[in-house]
Scaffold this active site. Sequence first.
Site, PDB file in Angstrom:
ATOM      1  N   HIS A  88      43.554  47.887  41.503  1.00  0.00           N
ATOM      2  CA  HIS A  88      43.050  48.022  40.129  1.00  0.00           C
ATOM      3  C   HIS A  88      42.603  49.467  39.867  1.00  0.00           C
ATOM      4  CE1 HIS A  88      41.855  43.534  40.544  1.00  0.00           C
ATOM      5  NE2 HIS A  88      42.853  43.571  39.684  1.00  0.00           N
ATOM      6  N   ARG A 123      53.014  44.772  40.610  1.00  0.00           N
ATOM      7  CA  ARG A 123      53.128  45.113  42.025  1.00  0.00           C
ATOM      8  C   ARG A 123      54.491  44.754  42.580  1.00  0.00           C
ATOM      9  NH1 ARG A 123      48.021  41.562  43.121  1.00  0.00           N
ATOM     10  NH2 ARG A 123      49.343  40.443  41.670  1.00  0.00           N
ATOM     11  N   LYS A 138      38.032  29.352  36.330  1.00  0.00           N
ATOM     12  CA  LYS A 138      37.794  28.306  37.313  1.00  0.00           C
ATOM     13  C   LYS A 138      37.091  28.916  38.526  1.00  0.00           C
ATOM     14  CE  LYS A 138      42.826  28.582  37.459  1.00  0.00           C
ATOM     15  NZ  LYS A 138      42.872  29.970  37.770  1.00  0.00           N
ATOM     16  N   SER A 165      43.187  40.296  44.232  1.00  0.00           N
ATOM     17  CA  SER A 165      41.800  39.819  44.352  1.00  0.00           C
ATOM     18  C   SER A 165      41.746  38.519  45.144  1.00  0.00           C
ATOM     19  CB  SER A 165      41.185  39.596  42.973  1.00  0.00           C
ATOM     20  OG  SER A 165      41.127  40.796  42.261  1.00  0.00           O
TER      21      SER A 165
END
Length: 159
Positions: A17, A90, A41, A128
């Site tokens: 990021h 990516r 979530k 992440s």
Amino acid sequence: MKIAVYPGSFDPITFGHVDIIERAATLFDKVIVAISSNFEKDPLFTQDERVEMIIKSTDHLQNVVVDRFQGLLVDYASSEGANAVIRGLRALSDFEFEFRMALMNRSLNEDITTLFLMPHARFTHVSSSLVREVASLGGDVSQLVPAHVKEALLKKFKR
Ligand code: PNS
């Protein structure tokens, strides 16, 4: 003034990021890193923790600000005077989701253009979710996230 929004969950922010933010900061006068506040979530980090981590990770960039938004991304972008949305790509596996999202956003607002930036090849495998998994199992994430994020992960997983 050219303004871009870089939206995401950033749970947590990674070096991938940061790489995208640095590239966007050279192309735009202002880059708004925006955390989506829509129903999530079970995030690992609270919104406040994520804002704090992004601020720390981008404090070397004068034209980057951090914010959060609710509702549609294109509505948020236009309310901020931005006509560009930045997304990182990516690998091919990112493409289909990103392609659909970009076209949906365009159908919602023709004036907002999605721009895809590629991070350095050394971050191709970094996400992440993988960072959370590796950290939760005691793996070393030093090469994947800034030091203060690593500390926050260690604290979350009490290691
Ligand atoms: O980092 P992520 O989780 O891939 O980010 C996804 C995000 C937050 C950019 C996306 O879910 C989003 O834009 N949400 C806002 C709601 C919206 O505008 N949805 C319609 C776009 S398809």
